[in-house]
Design a protein around this motif. Structure first.
Motif, PDB file in Angstrom:
ATOM      1  N   ILE A 159       0.854  -1.195   0.000  1.00  0.00           N
ATOM      2  CA  ILE A 159       0.000   0.000   0.000  1.00  0.00           C
ATOM      3  C   ILE A 159       0.893   1.249   0.000  1.00  0.00           C
ATOM      4  N   GLY A 160       1.937   1.221   0.835  1.00  0.00           N
ATOM      5  CA  GLY A 160       2.881   2.337   0.873  1.00  0.00           C
ATOM      6  C   GLY A 160       3.597   2.511  -0.452  1.00  0.00           C
ATOM      7  N   LEU A 161       3.956   1.384  -1.085  1.00  0.00           N
ATOM      8  CA  LEU A 161       4.644   1.434  -2.389  1.00  0.00           C
ATOM      9  C   LEU A 161       3.734   2.071  -3.438  1.00  0.00           C
ATOM     10  N   SER A 162       2.456   1.711  -3.417  1.00  0.00           N
ATOM     11  CA  SER A 162       1.503   2.297  -4.351  1.00  0.00           C
ATOM     12  C   SER A 162       1.442   3.816  -4.154  1.00  0.00           C
ATOM     13  N   ALA A 163       1.359   4.238  -2.886  1.00  0.00           N
ATOM     14  CA  ALA A 163       1.307   5.679  -2.586  1.00  0.00           C
ATOM     15  C   ALA A 163       2.586   6.369  -3.035  1.00  0.00           C
ATOM     16  N   MET A 164       3.738   5.700  -2.804  1.00  0.00           N
ATOM     17  CA  MET A 164       5.031   6.270  -3.183  1.00  0.00           C
ATOM     18  C   MET A 164       5.122   6.451  -4.699  1.00  0.00           C
ATOM     19  N   LEU A 165       4.758   5.404  -5.445  1.00  0.00           N
ATOM     20  CA  LEU A 165       4.862   5.469  -6.912  1.00  0.00           C
ATOM     21  C   LEU A 165       3.911   6.524  -7.482  1.00  0.00           C
ATOM     22  N   LEU A 166       2.679   6.578  -6.937  1.00  0.00           N
ATOM     23  CA  LEU A 166       1.715   7.549  -7.455  1.00  0.00           C
ATOM     24  C   LEU A 166       2.240   8.972  -7.224  1.00  0.00           C
ATOM     25  N   MET A 167       2.821   9.190  -6.040  1.00  0.00           N
ATOM     26  CA  MET A 167       3.412  10.491  -5.696  1.00  0.00           C
ATOM     27  C   MET A 167       4.573  10.838  -6.616  1.00  0.00           C
ATOM     28  N   LEU A 168       5.520   9.896  -6.723  1.00  0.00           N
ATOM     29  CA  LEU A 168       6.753  10.146  -7.483  1.00  0.00           C
ATOM     30  C   LEU A 168       6.485  10.295  -8.979  1.00  0.00           C
ATOM     31  N   LEU A 169       5.560   9.480  -9.503  1.00  0.00           N
ATOM     32  CA  LEU A 169       5.359   9.454 -10.953  1.00  0.00           C
ATOM     33  C   LEU A 169       4.355  10.511 -11.410  1.00  0.00           C
ATOM     34  N   THR A 170       3.217  10.607 -10.691  1.00  0.00           N
ATOM     35  CA  THR A 170       2.144  11.481 -11.185  1.00  0.00           C
ATOM     36  C   THR A 170       1.920  12.714 -10.307  1.00  0.00           C
ATOM     37  N   GLY A 171       2.535  12.741  -9.127  1.00  0.00           N
ATOM     38  CA  GLY A 171       2.343  13.892  -8.247  1.00  0.00           C
ATOM     39  C   GLY A 171       1.025  13.894  -7.508  1.00  0.00           C
ATOM     40  N   ARG A 172       0.341  12.739  -7.500  1.00  0.00           N
ATOM     41  CA  ARG A 172      -0.980  12.665  -6.873  1.00  0.00           C
ATOM     42  C   ARG A 172      -0.932  11.943  -5.538  1.00  0.00           C
ATOM     43  N   VAL A 173      -1.935  12.220  -4.707  1.00  0.00           N
ATOM     44  CA  VAL A 173      -2.069  11.567  -3.409  1.00  0.00           C
ATOM     45  C   VAL A 173      -2.973  10.347  -3.561  1.00  0.00           C
ATOM     46  N   ALA A 174      -2.519   9.204  -3.041  1.00  0.00           N
ATOM     47  CA  ALA A 174      -3.296   7.961  -3.150  1.00  0.00           C
ATOM     48  C   ALA A 174      -4.369   7.917  -2.066  1.00  0.00           C
ATOM     49  N   GLY A 175      -5.331   8.810  -2.170  1.00  0.00           N
ATOM     50  CA  GLY A 175      -6.476   8.795  -1.255  1.00  0.00           C
ATOM     51  C   GLY A 175      -7.677   8.264  -2.009  1.00  0.00           C
ATOM     52  N   ILE A 176      -8.162   7.105  -1.606  1.00  0.00           N
ATOM     53  CA  ILE A 176      -9.175   6.428  -2.422  1.00  0.00           C
ATOM     54  C   ILE A 176     -10.474   7.238  -2.500  1.00  0.00           C
ATOM     55  N   SER A 177     -10.913   7.806  -1.348  1.00  0.00           N
ATOM     56  CA  SER A 177     -12.187   8.534  -1.390  1.00  0.00           C
ATOM     57  C   SER A 177     -12.099   9.731  -2.339  1.00  0.00           C
ATOM     58  N   GLY A 178     -10.991  10.458  -2.289  1.00  0.00           N
ATOM     59  CA  GLY A 178     -10.827  11.614  -3.171  1.00  0.00           C
ATOM     60  C   GLY A 178     -10.740  11.218  -4.631  1.00  0.00           C
ATOM     61  N   ILE A 179     -10.002  10.129  -4.896  1.00  0.00           N
ATOM     62  CA  ILE A 179      -9.854   9.663  -6.283  1.00  0.00           C
ATOM     63  C   ILE A 179     -11.206   9.212  -6.823  1.00  0.00           C
ATOM     64  N   LEU A 180     -11.945   8.445  -6.005  1.00  0.00           N
ATOM     65  CA  LEU A 180     -13.250   7.942  -6.459  1.00  0.00           C
ATOM     66  C   LEU A 180     -14.231   9.091  -6.689  1.00  0.00           C
ATOM     67  N   ALA A 181     -14.326   9.998  -5.710  1.00  0.00           N
ATOM     68  CA  ALA A 181     -15.286  11.102  -5.838  1.00  0.00           C
ATOM     69  C   ALA A 181     -14.967  11.939  -7.074  1.00  0.00           C
ATOM     70  N   GLY A 182     -13.675  12.062  -7.406  1.00  0.00           N
ATOM     71  CA  GLY A 182     -13.272  12.848  -8.565  1.00  0.00           C
ATOM     72  C   GLY A 182     -13.676  12.228  -9.893  1.00  0.00           C
ATOM     73  N   THR A 183     -14.076  10.962  -9.877  1.00  0.00           N
ATOM     74  CA  THR A 183     -14.530  10.342 -11.133  1.00  0.00           C
ATOM     75  C   THR A 183     -15.990  10.693 -11.418  1.00  0.00           C
ATOM     76  N   PHE A 184     -16.689  11.256 -10.418  1.00  0.00           N
ATOM     77  CA  PHE A 184     -18.097  11.616 -10.630  1.00  0.00           C
ATOM     78  C   PHE A 184     -18.192  13.039 -11.173  1.00  0.00           C
ATOM     79  N   ALA A 185     -19.373  13.374 -11.643  1.00  0.00           N
ATOM     80  CA  ALA A 185     -19.566  14.604 -12.413  1.00  0.00           C
ATOM     81  C   ALA A 185     -19.209  15.883 -11.663  1.00  0.00           C
ATOM     82  N   PHE A 186     -19.491  15.942 -10.347  1.00  0.00           N
ATOM     83  CA  PHE A 186     -19.397  17.227  -9.668  1.00  0.00           C
ATOM     84  C   PHE A 186     -17.978  17.755  -9.517  1.00  0.00           C
ATOM     85  N   ALA A 187     -17.006  16.882  -9.513  1.00  0.00           N
ATOM     86  CA  ALA A 187     -15.640  17.339  -9.285  1.00  0.00           C
ATOM     87  C   ALA A 187     -15.026  17.952 -10.550  1.00  0.00           C
ATOM     88  N   GLY A 188     -15.365  17.422 -11.714  1.00  0.00           N
ATOM     89  CA  GLY A 188     -14.892  18.006 -12.969  1.00  0.00           C
ATOM     90  C   GLY A 188     -13.403  17.809 -13.201  1.00  0.00           C
TER      91      GLY A 188
END
Lengths: 152, 142
Positions: free
Chosen positions: B17-46
């Motif tokens: 889980i830590g490795l996933s968070a590390m790679l996402l941070m290092l490669l894409t600059g994003r935070v591996a927060g599942i609730s935020g990532i999921l909510a962002g796939t819905f219409a309201f976040a854009g």
């Protein structure tokens, strides 16, 4: 494209972590939360290892300054301990304690096609959409009238 | 349902889980927060939905790939009450959005960068959940 592949791979690795650590099993989470029952401390070990590795990742990311596949990092900038944080975390804790499922494990368990799991994920998604819609309608917490980039 | 204390698989899984968070941070600059990532796939976040969809897709199909690699898949234990399931789902969805994160975003990524906000959030949802479990299992006799 590199970002998409990296994101998908990270999703798979995250899922493996939840499966191997058995955090995708709600009973294991509930037994961690049950300090006065048959306490299962496994979740604390999961968090400790996850924190050690992601903490190292954060240090490496800070040292590098810029992500490999993006012009800049998207770090949370909000440092306020405010009412939404406290109330939201409390509501989440209540729901988490009722079933033992938080968003990651719920998604990993989705392909079991358990009707109860599917209903949980739909209700969870509805709660998220309801919140994001409500925040565009209300001025209760004016500091975040538009859905802000989440902390996580 | 009784579960065994499994420190070794907990450490290995946690490190992944830590490795996933590390790679996402290092490669894409994003935070591996599942609730935020999921909510962002819905219409309201854009905006920027593609990488979120990719991450969620990876997470959802991970058990399938895991099967090929011989991982033992979860058989999730769920309560009998449908009402409880719906209410819990709504609370988890609404609460993680209002609080700005869940166990991954606050509990792992946030604490890893020593964010006081995430430390406070994690303490609140841990203690609240422990109280709910205590009341449910020992307080009401169910």
């Amino acid at each position: 494209m590199a970002t998409l592949i990296a994101s998908a791979v990270c999703g798979v690795i995250f899922g493996f972590g939840l499966i191997i650590s058995e955090m995708a099993q709600p009973a294991k989470v509930l037994n961690f939360l049950d300090l006065f029952g048959r306490w299962d401390p496994s979740l604390a070990f999961v968090m400790a290892a996850a924190l050690a590795v992601s903490g190292l990742g954060y240090v490496l990311t800070q040292r590098r300054g810029q992500p490999y596949f993006a012009p800049q990092g998207f770090w949370p900038t909000n440092n306020q301990i405010d009412a939404p944080l406290v109330v939201g975390s409390g509501l989440f804790g209540i729901g988490w304690g009722m079933i033992g499922l938080c968003p990651g494990p719920a998604l990993v368990d989705l392909l079991t096609f358990s009707p109860k799991l599917i209903v949980f994920v739909i209700a969870m998604a509805a709660g998220m959409v309801l919140h994001d819609w409500w925040r565009t309608q209300t001025s209760v917490f004016p500091s975040a009238a538009a859905p802000s980039p989440a902390d996580g | 349902m009784v579960t065994e204390f499994t420190p070794v698989s907990a450490l290995i899984g946690g490190a992944l889980i830590g490795l996933s968070a590390m790679l996402l941070m290092l490669l894409t600059g994003r935070v591996a927060g599942i609730s935020g990532i999921l909510a962002g796939t819905f219409a309201f976040a854009g905006g920027d939905r593609a990488w979120r969809m990719a991450f969620i897709a990876g997470l959802v199909v991970s058990p399938l790939i895991g099967t090929l690699l011989g991982l033992r898949l979860p058989d999730p234990f769920m309560p009998s009450s449908w009402a409880l399931i719906v209410v819990a789902g709504l609370l988890v969805g609404f609460g993680t959005r209002l609080g700005g994160g869940c166990t991954s975003g606050h509990g792992v990524c946030g604490i890893a960068r020593l964010s006081m906000r995430s430390i406070v959030a994690t303490m609140i949802f841990m203690v609240t959940a422990m109280i709910v479990v205590f009341v449910g299992r020992h307080g009401l006799g169910v």
